[in-house]
Design a protein around this motif. Sequence first.
Motif, PDB file in Angstrom:
ATOM      1  N   ASN A  89       0.816  -1.223   0.000  1.00 23.51           N
ATOM      2  CA  ASN A  89       0.000   0.000   0.000  1.00 23.51           C
ATOM      3  C   ASN A  89       0.848   1.271   0.000  1.00 23.51           C
ATOM      4  O   ASN A  89       0.292   2.372  -0.055  1.00 23.51           O
ATOM      5  CB  ASN A  89      -0.877   0.056   1.259  1.00 23.51           C
ATOM      6  N   ILE A  90       2.159   1.130   0.113  1.00 24.15           N
ATOM      7  CA  ILE A  90       3.008   2.296   0.384  1.00 24.15           C
ATOM      8  C   ILE A  90       3.915   2.617  -0.788  1.00 24.15           C
ATOM      9  O   ILE A  90       4.470   1.723  -1.442  1.00 24.15           O
ATOM     10  CB  ILE A  90       3.899   2.034   1.636  1.00 24.15           C
ATOM     11  N   TRP A  91       4.093   3.922  -1.022  1.00 27.37           N
ATOM     12  CA  TRP A  91       5.063   4.423  -1.984  1.00 27.37           C
ATOM     13  C   TRP A  91       5.771   5.606  -1.342  1.00 27.37           C
ATOM     14  O   TRP A  91       5.169   6.310  -0.528  1.00 27.37           O
ATOM     15  CB  TRP A  91       4.355   4.850  -3.284  1.00 27.37           C
ATOM     16  N   ALA A  92       7.031   5.822  -1.665  1.00 22.52           N
ATOM     17  CA  ALA A  92       7.760   6.955  -1.081  1.00 22.52           C
ATOM     18  C   ALA A  92       8.529   7.697  -2.163  1.00 22.52           C
ATOM     19  O   ALA A  92       8.782   7.162  -3.251  1.00 22.52           O
ATOM     20  CB  ALA A  92       8.714   6.479   0.021  1.00 22.52           C
ATOM     21  N   ALA A  93       8.899   8.925  -1.869  1.00 24.15           N
ATOM     22  CA  ALA A  93       9.634   9.754  -2.825  1.00 24.15           C
ATOM     23  C   ALA A  93      10.392  10.846  -2.070  1.00 24.15           C
ATOM     24  O   ALA A  93      10.349  10.905  -0.845  1.00 24.15           O
ATOM     25  CB  ALA A  93       8.677  10.369  -3.843  1.00 24.15           C
ATOM     26  N   ASN A  94      11.079  11.680  -2.836  1.00 23.74           N
ATOM     27  CA  ASN A  94      11.896  12.751  -2.251  1.00 23.74           C
ATOM     28  C   ASN A  94      11.004  13.913  -1.800  1.00 23.74           C
ATOM     29  O   ASN A  94      10.901  14.931  -2.477  1.00 23.74           O
ATOM     30  CB  ASN A  94      12.935  13.230  -3.260  1.00 23.74           C
ATOM     31  N   GLY A  95      10.373  13.744  -0.676  1.00 22.36           N
ATOM     32  CA  GLY A  95       9.425  14.738  -0.184  1.00 22.36           C
ATOM     33  C   GLY A  95       8.038  14.450  -0.734  1.00 22.36           C
ATOM     34  O   GLY A  95       7.891  13.810  -1.780  1.00 22.36           O
ATOM     35  N   SER A  96       7.010  14.898   0.004  1.00 24.08           N
ATOM     36  CA  SER A  96       5.669  14.662  -0.522  1.00 24.08           C
ATOM     37  C   SER A  96       5.406  15.538  -1.740  1.00 24.08           C
ATOM     38  O   SER A  96       4.512  15.253  -2.524  1.00 24.08           O
ATOM     39  CB  SER A  96       4.588  14.814   0.545  1.00 24.08           C
ATOM     40  N   ASN A  97       6.215  16.590  -1.930  1.00 21.49           N
ATOM     41  CA  ASN A  97       6.097  17.339  -3.195  1.00 21.49           C
ATOM     42  C   ASN A  97       6.348  16.429  -4.388  1.00 21.49           C
ATOM     43  O   ASN A  97       5.657  16.520  -5.406  1.00 21.49           O
ATOM     44  CB  ASN A  97       7.094  18.505  -3.219  1.00 21.49           C
ATOM     45  N   GLU A 182     -15.425  11.939   2.118  1.00 26.53           N
ATOM     46  CA  GLU A 182     -16.365  10.941   1.588  1.00 26.53           C
ATOM     47  C   GLU A 182     -17.230  11.545   0.480  1.00 26.53           C
ATOM     48  O   GLU A 182     -17.441  10.920  -0.570  1.00 26.53           O
ATOM     49  CB  GLU A 182     -17.273  10.404   2.710  1.00 26.53           C
ATOM     50  N   ALA A 183     -17.713  12.768   0.699  1.00 29.00           N
ATOM     51  CA  ALA A 183     -18.592  13.400  -0.294  1.00 29.00           C
ATOM     52  C   ALA A 183     -17.830  13.714  -1.581  1.00 29.00           C
ATOM     53  O   ALA A 183     -18.347  13.525  -2.692  1.00 29.00           O
ATOM     54  CB  ALA A 183     -19.204  14.678   0.288  1.00 29.00           C
ATOM     55  N   VAL A 184     -16.585  14.172  -1.437  1.00 27.72           N
ATOM     56  CA  VAL A 184     -15.780  14.468  -2.624  1.00 27.72           C
ATOM     57  C   VAL A 184     -15.475  13.174  -3.382  1.00 27.72           C
ATOM     58  O   VAL A 184     -15.538  13.123  -4.614  1.00 27.72           O
ATOM     59  CB  VAL A 184     -14.482  15.221  -2.237  1.00 27.72           C
ATOM     60  N   SER A 214      -8.363   6.011   7.528  1.00 25.07           N
ATOM     61  CA  SER A 214      -9.459   5.117   7.920  1.00 25.07           C
ATOM     62  C   SER A 214     -10.475   4.932   6.786  1.00 25.07           C
ATOM     63  O   SER A 214     -11.339   4.081   6.875  1.00 25.07           O
ATOM     64  CB  SER A 214     -10.154   5.661   9.173  1.00 25.07           C
ATOM     65  N   LEU A 215     -10.367   5.752   5.729  1.00 28.90           N
ATOM     66  CA  LEU A 215     -11.315   5.653   4.605  1.00 28.90           C
ATOM     67  C   LEU A 215     -10.762   4.853   3.431  1.00 28.90           C
ATOM     68  O   LEU A 215     -11.450   4.640   2.429  1.00 28.90           O
ATOM     69  CB  LEU A 215     -11.685   7.056   4.092  1.00 28.90           C
ATOM     70  N   LEU A 216      -9.486   4.432   3.510  1.00 25.99           N
ATOM     71  CA  LEU A 216      -8.854   3.820   2.324  1.00 25.99           C
ATOM     72  C   LEU A 216      -9.530   2.517   1.895  1.00 25.99           C
ATOM     73  O   LEU A 216      -9.676   2.257   0.701  1.00 25.99           O
ATOM     74  CB  LEU A 216      -7.371   3.559   2.600  1.00 25.99           C
ATOM     75  N   GLY A 217      -9.950   1.703   2.857  1.00 26.82           N
ATOM     76  CA  GLY A 217     -10.532   0.395   2.533  1.00 26.82           C
ATOM     77  C   GLY A 217     -11.714   0.532   1.572  1.00 26.82           C
ATOM     78  O   GLY A 217     -12.647   1.288   1.836  1.00 26.82           O
ATOM     79  N   GLY A 218     -11.655  -0.172   0.438  1.00 22.52           N
ATOM     80  CA  GLY A 218     -12.765  -0.132  -0.511  1.00 22.52           C
ATOM     81  C   GLY A 218     -12.817   1.107  -1.389  1.00 22.52           C
ATOM     82  O   GLY A 218     -13.751   1.267  -2.175  1.00 22.52           O
ATOM     83  N   ARG A 219     -11.851   2.003  -1.248  1.00 23.64           N
ATOM     84  CA  ARG A 219     -11.844   3.194  -2.120  1.00 23.64           C
ATOM     85  C   ARG A 219     -10.567   3.184  -2.974  1.00 23.64           C
ATOM     86  O   ARG A 219      -9.520   3.656  -2.571  1.00 23.64           O
ATOM     87  CB  ARG A 219     -11.931   4.477  -1.282  1.00 23.64           C
ATOM     88  N   GLN A 220     -10.692   2.649  -4.166  1.00 24.13           N
ATOM     89  CA  GLN A 220      -9.552   2.387  -5.034  1.00 24.13           C
ATOM     90  C   GLN A 220      -8.845   3.658  -5.499  1.00 24.13           C
ATOM     91  O   GLN A 220      -7.642   3.640  -5.769  1.00 24.13           O
ATOM     92  CB  GLN A 220     -10.053   1.615  -6.266  1.00 24.13           C
ATOM     93  N   ARG A 221      -9.577   4.773  -5.609  1.00 19.23           N
ATOM     94  CA  ARG A 221      -8.980   5.996  -6.167  1.00 19.23           C
ATOM     95  C   ARG A 221      -8.655   7.029  -5.095  1.00 19.23           C
ATOM     96  O   ARG A 221      -8.444   8.192  -5.397  1.00 19.23           O
ATOM     97  CB  ARG A 221      -9.909   6.580  -7.238  1.00 19.23           C
ATOM     98  N   LEU A 222      -8.611   6.593  -3.838  1.00 21.06           N
ATOM     99  CA  LEU A 222      -8.251   7.496  -2.740  1.00 21.06           C
ATOM    100  C   LEU A 222      -6.779   7.309  -2.379  1.00 21.06           C
ATOM    101  O   LEU A 222      -6.302   6.175  -2.268  1.00 21.06           O
ATOM    102  CB  LEU A 222      -9.130   7.204  -1.516  1.00 21.06           C
ATOM    103  N   ILE A 223      -6.069   8.427  -2.219  1.00 23.33           N
ATOM    104  CA  ILE A 223      -4.652   8.401  -1.831  1.00 23.33           C
ATOM    105  C   ILE A 223      -4.468   9.327  -0.631  1.00 23.33           C
ATOM    106  O   ILE A 223      -4.990  10.444  -0.626  1.00 23.33           O
ATOM    107  CB  ILE A 223      -3.744   8.914  -2.975  1.00 23.33           C
ATOM    108  N   VAL A 224      -3.740   8.858   0.375  1.00 21.16           N
ATOM    109  CA  VAL A 224      -3.376   9.732   1.497  1.00 21.16           C
ATOM    110  C   VAL A 224      -1.877   9.985   1.420  1.00 21.16           C
ATOM    111  O   VAL A 224      -1.092   9.035   1.377  1.00 21.16           O
ATOM    112  CB  VAL A 224      -3.735   9.093   2.854  1.00 21.16           C
ATOM    113  N   SER A 225      -1.476  11.248   1.363  1.00 19.31           N
ATOM    114  CA  SER A 225      -0.037  11.514   1.319  1.00 19.31           C
ATOM    115  C   SER A 225       0.439  12.094   2.645  1.00 19.31           C
ATOM    116  O   SER A 225      -0.292  12.814   3.333  1.00 19.31           O
ATOM    117  CB  SER A 225       0.320  12.408   0.123  1.00 19.31           C
TER     118      SER A 225
END
Length: 368
Positions: A89-97, A182-184, A214-225
């Motif tokens: 589930n995880i990806w990383a990079a040189n800063g969240s930018n 959730e609405a977005v 806590s919203l990631l489960g079941g939401r394929q197009r949601l990303i938390v950075s």
Amino acid sequence: MNVRSELLSQLPLRENLRGLSPYGAPQIDVPIQLNVNENTHPLPQTVIDAIAQEVSKAAATLNRYPDREFVELRELLAKYLGHDLDRENIWAANGSNEILQQILQAFGGPGRSVMSFGPTYSMYPLLASGTDTEYIAGQRADDFTLSADSAAAQVREHTPNIVFLCSPNNPTGTALGLDVIEAVYEAASETNAMVIVDEAYAEFSLANTKSALSLLGGRQRLIVSRTMSKAFGLAGARVGYLAAAPEVTDAIRLVRLPYHLSAVTQATAIAALKNVDLLLAQVEEIKTQRDRIVSTLTELGLKPSVSDSNFVFFGGLDDPHAIWQGLLDAGIIIRDNGIAGTLRVTAGTEAETTAFLERLTELLSAQK
Ligand SMILES: *Cc1c(COP(=O)(O)O)cnc(C)c1O
């Protein structure tokens, strides 16, 4: 036009970059730097030593390319985040930018659009122009809040390919309710759009604020950075990361440069995460200073926003630039985001916070 910009204009630069200036807050060397929301506490010596040791081990391997999949780092990040996430589930990079840039490279680009709700993080439009993605400026209410109904209606009206939600929001400091996210997401589902929640300041949130993890489960197009630049006090190490469905990380693999995370960066982040409790020990103290800023500014008759972050955005100033300059003259730099009547200050150490509040009090009474 000076000579250099004249020479620059002769180059075959992309049209949408002509006339732009490179972005960056002023880096002014003054004793008290409260302008870019860093953790101003020095790193604990134990962590410095652990990083030095891990980097020294990595130095012996620098003739080889680093682990392109940074497996150990992803495992430690998944463990840190919890929420039943694992390294897939995880990806990383040189800063969240760079995380945000990679998201735009994979899901944005020419003919596509990204929407955000201003005032918000000033990098969003710049990352959009850098990737030739159209930027759609959504609106917040006059008090800078964003309701679920308003956000969803704006997404339905403009049908962007990507939505950036900043929570807690920079520069205003307040987190979004999960109902907004959730609405977005629901509105974005109608056009198969990606929704990114930028939680750079999540560790500083108030007790009742919930993470979009806590919203990631079941939401394929949601990303938390997320980032290690703020609560972890590692802005100089340049490590940001995301949590999402495994197939989202596969999409990002299509645009990442091979070996984008150096062995030195990986070693630094790994050593830091092995000492995560020590690193986060300052967070409560920073929140205490943040709350002290909010209450003192209120007593001074100013209007600070609710802050879930390590900074405070405040209005009610007649002449913000004069206050900003008066503080700078005293060796204290804070942030003027160019929003009428407001300034933003990072919660520093207790001594830094005291110096800021005392000087501000003097400047305000001199203005009366
Ligand atoms: C500081 C900040 C970041 C972090 O950027 P890094 O590249 O990880 O240092 C991301 N988003 C927001 C809103 C920020 O304020």
